[in-house]
Design a protein around this motif. Structure first.
Motif, PDB file in Angstrom:
ATOM      1  N   ARG A 161       0.817  -1.215   0.000  1.00 10.96           N
ATOM      2  CA  ARG A 161       0.000   0.000   0.000  1.00 10.96           C
ATOM      3  C   ARG A 161       0.852   1.267   0.000  1.00 10.96           C
ATOM      4  NH1 ARG A 161      -3.569  -3.372   3.189  1.00 10.96           N
ATOM      5  NH2 ARG A 161      -2.556  -2.819   5.167  1.00 10.96           N
ATOM      6  N   HIS A 162       2.158   1.110   0.227  1.00  7.41           N
ATOM      7  CA  HIS A 162       3.036   2.270   0.325  1.00  7.41           C
ATOM      8  C   HIS A 162       3.945   2.451  -0.884  1.00  7.41           C
ATOM      9  CE1 HIS A 162       2.082   3.246   4.532  1.00  7.41           C
ATOM     10  NE2 HIS A 162       1.979   1.938   4.707  1.00  7.41           N
ATOM     11  N   ILE A 163       3.763   1.663  -1.930  1.00  9.49           N
ATOM     12  CA  ILE A 163       4.621   1.795  -3.107  1.00  9.49           C
ATOM     13  C   ILE A 163       3.768   1.949  -4.368  1.00  9.49           C
ATOM     14  CG2 ILE A 163       6.466   0.440  -2.052  1.00  9.49           C
ATOM     15  CD1 ILE A 163       5.708  -1.853  -3.895  1.00  9.49           C
ATOM     16  N   SER A 164       4.368   2.593  -5.361  1.00  8.63           N
ATOM     17  CA  SER A 164       3.710   2.770  -6.661  1.00  8.63           C
ATOM     18  C   SER A 164       4.732   2.501  -7.758  1.00  8.63           C
ATOM     19  CB  SER A 164       3.148   4.189  -6.791  1.00  8.63           C
ATOM     20  OG  SER A 164       2.491   4.355  -8.044  1.00  8.63           O
ATOM     21  N   PRO A 165       5.026   1.228  -8.036  1.00  8.27           N
ATOM     22  CA  PRO A 165       6.067   0.881  -9.014  1.00  8.27           C
ATOM     23  C   PRO A 165       5.673   1.269 -10.428  1.00  8.27           C
ATOM     24  CG  PRO A 165       4.856  -1.073  -8.352  1.00  8.27           C
ATOM     25  CD  PRO A 165       4.378   0.030  -7.465  1.00  8.27           C
ATOM     26  N   ASP A 166       6.683   1.504 -11.241  1.00  8.41           N
ATOM     27  CA  ASP A 166       6.422   1.817 -12.657  1.00  8.41           C
ATOM     28  C   ASP A 166       5.851   0.609 -13.379  1.00  8.41           C
ATOM     29  OD1 ASP A 166       7.672   4.597 -12.959  1.00  8.41           O
ATOM     30  OD2 ASP A 166       9.281   3.445 -11.998  1.00  8.41           O
ATOM     31  N   ARG A 167       6.377  -0.583 -13.057  1.00  5.93           N
ATOM     32  CA  ARG A 167       5.929  -1.808 -13.724  1.00  5.93           C
ATOM     33  C   ARG A 167       5.836  -2.939 -12.702  1.00  5.93           C
ATOM     34  NH1 ARG A 167       6.695  -0.402 -19.153  1.00  5.93           N
ATOM     35  NH2 ARG A 167       8.290   1.219 -19.374  1.00  5.93           N
ATOM     36  N   VAL A 168       4.812  -3.759 -12.854  1.00 11.07           N
ATOM     37  CA  VAL A 168       4.681  -4.964 -12.046  1.00 11.07           C
ATOM     38  C   VAL A 168       4.615  -6.158 -12.987  1.00 11.07           C
ATOM     39  CG1 VAL A 168       2.177  -4.654 -11.902  1.00 11.07           C
ATOM     40  CG2 VAL A 168       3.312  -6.211 -10.331  1.00 11.07           C
ATOM     41  N   PHE A 169       5.371  -7.194 -12.660  1.00 13.05           N
ATOM     42  CA  PHE A 169       5.411  -8.415 -13.460  1.00 13.05           C
ATOM     43  C   PHE A 169       4.930  -9.576 -12.595  1.00 13.05           C
ATOM     44  CE2 PHE A 169       8.577  -5.628 -15.359  1.00 13.05           C
ATOM     45  CZ  PHE A 169       8.287  -5.743 -16.715  1.00 13.05           C
ATOM     46  N   LEU A 170       3.846 -10.218 -13.020  1.00 15.63           N
ATOM     47  CA  LEU A 170       3.254 -11.321 -12.285  1.00 15.63           C
ATOM     48  C   LEU A 170       3.554 -12.644 -12.967  1.00 15.63           C
ATOM     49  CD1 LEU A 170      -0.303  -9.883 -11.510  1.00 15.63           C
ATOM     50  CD2 LEU A 170       1.711  -9.878 -10.021  1.00 15.63           C
ATOM     51  N   GLY A 171       3.856 -13.663 -12.173  1.00 18.59           N
ATOM     52  CA  GLY A 171       3.975 -15.013 -12.690  1.00 18.59           C
ATOM     53  C   GLY A 171       2.611 -15.686 -12.714  1.00 18.59           C
ATOM     54  N   ALA A 172       2.560 -16.911 -13.275  1.00 20.55           N
ATOM     55  CA  ALA A 172       1.277 -17.596 -13.414  1.00 20.55           C
ATOM     56  C   ALA A 172       1.456 -19.097 -13.286  1.00 20.55           C
ATOM     57  CB  ALA A 172       0.638 -17.270 -14.762  1.00 20.55           C
ATOM     58  N   ASP A 173       0.608 -19.735 -12.477  1.00 23.29           N
ATOM     59  CA  ASP A 173       0.489 -21.188 -12.479  1.00 23.29           C
ATOM     60  C   ASP A 173      -0.558 -21.630 -13.494  1.00 23.29           C
ATOM     61  OD1 ASP A 173       2.156 -22.419 -10.190  1.00 23.29           O
ATOM     62  OD2 ASP A 173       1.233 -20.683  -9.259  1.00 23.29           O
ATOM     63  N   GLY A 174      -1.454 -20.742 -13.832  1.00 21.24           N
ATOM     64  CA  GLY A 174      -2.484 -20.971 -14.835  1.00 21.24           C
ATOM     65  C   GLY A 174      -3.134 -19.643 -15.154  1.00 21.24           C
ATOM     66  N   LEU A 175      -3.616 -19.504 -16.371  1.00 20.21           N
ATOM     67  CA  LEU A 175      -4.263 -18.263 -16.806  1.00 20.21           C
ATOM     68  C   LEU A 175      -5.482 -18.624 -17.639  1.00 20.21           C
ATOM     69  CD1 LEU A 175      -4.430 -15.206 -17.249  1.00 20.21           C
ATOM     70  CD2 LEU A 175      -2.748 -15.443 -19.094  1.00 20.21           C
ATOM     71  N   VAL A 176      -6.648 -18.200 -17.183  1.00 15.35           N
ATOM     72  CA  VAL A 176      -7.903 -18.511 -17.858  1.00 15.35           C
ATOM     73  C   VAL A 176      -8.602 -17.213 -18.231  1.00 15.35           C
ATOM     74  CG1 VAL A 176     -10.170 -19.603 -17.629  1.00 15.35           C
ATOM     75  CG2 VAL A 176      -8.144 -20.698 -16.638  1.00 15.35           C
ATOM     76  N   PRO A 177      -8.893 -17.000 -19.516  1.00 14.18           N
ATOM     77  CA  PRO A 177      -9.590 -15.783 -19.917  1.00 14.18           C
ATOM     78  C   PRO A 177     -10.912 -15.629 -19.165  1.00 14.18           C
ATOM     79  CG  PRO A 177      -8.802 -16.981 -21.842  1.00 14.18           C
ATOM     80  CD  PRO A 177      -8.593 -17.878 -20.660  1.00 14.18           C
ATOM     81  N   GLY A 178     -11.163 -14.426 -18.699  1.00 13.65           N
ATOM     82  CA  GLY A 178     -12.393 -14.154 -17.984  1.00 13.65           C
ATOM     83  C   GLY A 178     -12.366 -14.518 -16.515  1.00 13.65           C
ATOM     84  N   ARG A 179     -11.374 -15.279 -16.098  1.00 12.70           N
ATOM     85  CA  ARG A 179     -11.271 -15.695 -14.690  1.00 12.70           C
ATOM     86  C   ARG A 179     -10.044 -15.102 -14.032  1.00 12.70           C
ATOM     87  NH1 ARG A 179     -13.523 -19.927 -11.455  1.00 12.70           N
ATOM     88  NH2 ARG A 179     -13.387 -18.983  -9.391  1.00 12.70           N
ATOM     89  N   GLY A 180      -8.903 -15.146 -14.703  1.00  9.21           N
ATOM     90  CA  GLY A 180      -7.702 -14.550 -14.155  1.00  9.21           C
ATOM     91  C   GLY A 180      -6.583 -15.537 -13.947  1.00  9.21           C
ATOM     92  N   LEU A 181      -5.756 -15.265 -12.938  1.00  7.25           N
ATOM     93  CA  LEU A 181      -4.606 -16.095 -12.622  1.00  7.25           C
ATOM     94  C   LEU A 181      -4.997 -17.144 -11.591  1.00  7.25           C
ATOM     95  CD1 LEU A 181      -1.845 -13.350 -12.243  1.00  7.25           C
ATOM     96  CD2 LEU A 181      -2.276 -14.797 -14.219  1.00  7.25           C
ATOM     97  N   CYS A 182      -4.645 -18.392 -11.870  1.00 11.44           N
ATOM     98  CA  CYS A 182      -4.924 -19.493 -10.962  1.00 11.44           C
ATOM     99  C   CYS A 182      -3.775 -19.598  -9.955  1.00 11.44           C
ATOM    100  CB  CYS A 182      -5.064 -20.782 -11.760  1.00 11.44           C
ATOM    101  SG  CYS A 182      -5.640 -22.171 -10.802  1.00 11.44           S
ATOM    102  N   CYS A 183      -4.116 -19.719  -8.669  1.00 14.78           N
ATOM    103  CA  CYS A 183      -3.101 -19.671  -7.613  1.00 14.78           C
ATOM    104  C   CYS A 183      -3.212 -20.874  -6.682  1.00 14.78           C
ATOM    105  CB  CYS A 183      -3.263 -18.396  -6.791  1.00 14.78           C
ATOM    106  SG  CYS A 183      -3.157 -16.871  -7.758  1.00 14.78           S
ATOM    107  N   PRO A 184      -2.089 -21.313  -6.104  1.00 13.15           N
ATOM    108  CA  PRO A 184      -2.112 -22.483  -5.221  1.00 13.15           C
ATOM    109  C   PRO A 184      -2.628 -22.214  -3.818  1.00 13.15           C
ATOM    110  CG  PRO A 184       0.116 -21.700  -5.492  1.00 13.15           C
ATOM    111  CD  PRO A 184      -0.724 -20.913  -6.443  1.00 13.15           C
ATOM    112  N   SER A 185      -2.817 -20.950  -3.437  1.00 12.55           N
ATOM    113  CA  SER A 185      -3.371 -20.656  -2.118  1.00 12.55           C
ATOM    114  C   SER A 185      -4.157 -19.356  -2.182  1.00 12.55           C
ATOM    115  CB  SER A 185      -2.270 -20.548  -1.059  1.00 12.55           C
ATOM    116  OG  SER A 185      -1.543 -19.340  -1.208  1.00 12.55           O
TER     117      SER A 185
END
Length: 266
Positions: A161-185
């Motif tokens: 909540r205290h940072i505003s980065p220029d770019r954020v890069f997210l990894g993915a265990d799964g990616l489903v259109p319309g649903r988003g990123l699938c996560c293990p927890s």
């Protein structure tokens, strides 16, 4: 004379092996081990708490693969994606890196840069960047989750909540259109969403094996504008939802427009 039943510790070790071999239903496991379904649920809860399995409705899914094992899968694709992502980062920027093997490779490609600030909750990225004085490395503090080596928890959310980065890069265990990123927890899905919302520009790094896959029951909704960086050349055909937001790693081609440094949909 019947064989004695294994003790709790031995049973849980055998249960983990059974899950690895494909068994996952509560009733199936209870019958195999000659115990009640409630006992199996307690055993699975213990294994999940230790990070060995992820609980799903009615059963369990084995997740005990080390980051090294994951990194070896589709290694060339992950490295191409990481190299492409690194070209987007400008000198002097503040970059937020999610935990994961592809984001860890991105960290490796950024390590020799000067004047960058990298914020991360990923142990792999920390290892890649720790020895380079040109990188101002900020480690988000919290609880280390095994085996994925992600630092999670309310303290991570508070710091984001205290940072505003220029770019954020997210990894993915799964990616489903319309649903988003699938996560293990659930905890990981919440942290990923906070990261997604923190950056001025957001990117998802996902090789072809992650597209359309949902191996886990938790989700990070992709509810803001973002770009997908992938190695899948037919992603615009297979998943037309991504057609206007794709950066194709290692290719100068575009969809519906002129070539622009390997980027699609400008």
């Amino acid at each position: 004379m019947s064989q004695p039943r294994p003790g709790t510790r031995d049973r849980r070790a055998m249960l983990l092996e059974a899950v690895r071999d494909g068994a996952g239903g509560i009733a199936e496991l209870a019958e195999e081990f000659g115990v009640s379904e409630s006992t199996i649920r307690r055993d699975l809860a213990s294994l999940a708490g230790a990070g060995h399995v992820v609980r799903t409705y009615g059963g369990a899914l084995d997740t005990e693969r080390s980051p090294l094992e994951k990194d070896r899968e589709h290694a060339a694709a992950k490295d191409a994606i990481a190299r492409e992502a690194a070209t987007l980062v400008r000198d002097g920027e503040v970059v937020l890196l999610d935990a994961g093997t592809t984001t860890g490779r991105l960290a490796r490609h950024l390590a020799h840069r000067e004047g960058l600030t990298v914020v991360t909750n990923g142990v792999t990225a920390i290892r890649e960047l720790a020895g380079f004085a040109g990188i101002d490395l900020i480690v988000l503090g919290g609880r280390l989750r095994h085996p994925g080596e992600a630092i999670l928890g309310e303290s991570v959310l508070a710091q984001l909540r205290h940072i505003s980065p220029d770019r954020v890069f997210l990894g993915a265990d799964g990616l489903v259109p319309g649903r988003g990123l699938c996560c293990p927890s659930l905890e990981q899905s919440v942290v990923k969403h906070a990261m997604l919302r923190a950056g001025t520009e957001a990117y998802v790094l996902a090789d072809h094996s992650k597209l359309g896959q949902a191996p886990f029951p938790y989700w990070t909704p992709l509810d803001r504008e973002y770009r997908l960086i992938t190695d899948e050349p037919n992603v615009d055909v297979t998943y037309p939802q991504f057609a206007q937001s794709v950066i194709l790693a290692g290719s100068p081609e575009t969809v519906g427009g002129a070539a622009h440094d390997g980027r699609r949909g400008h």
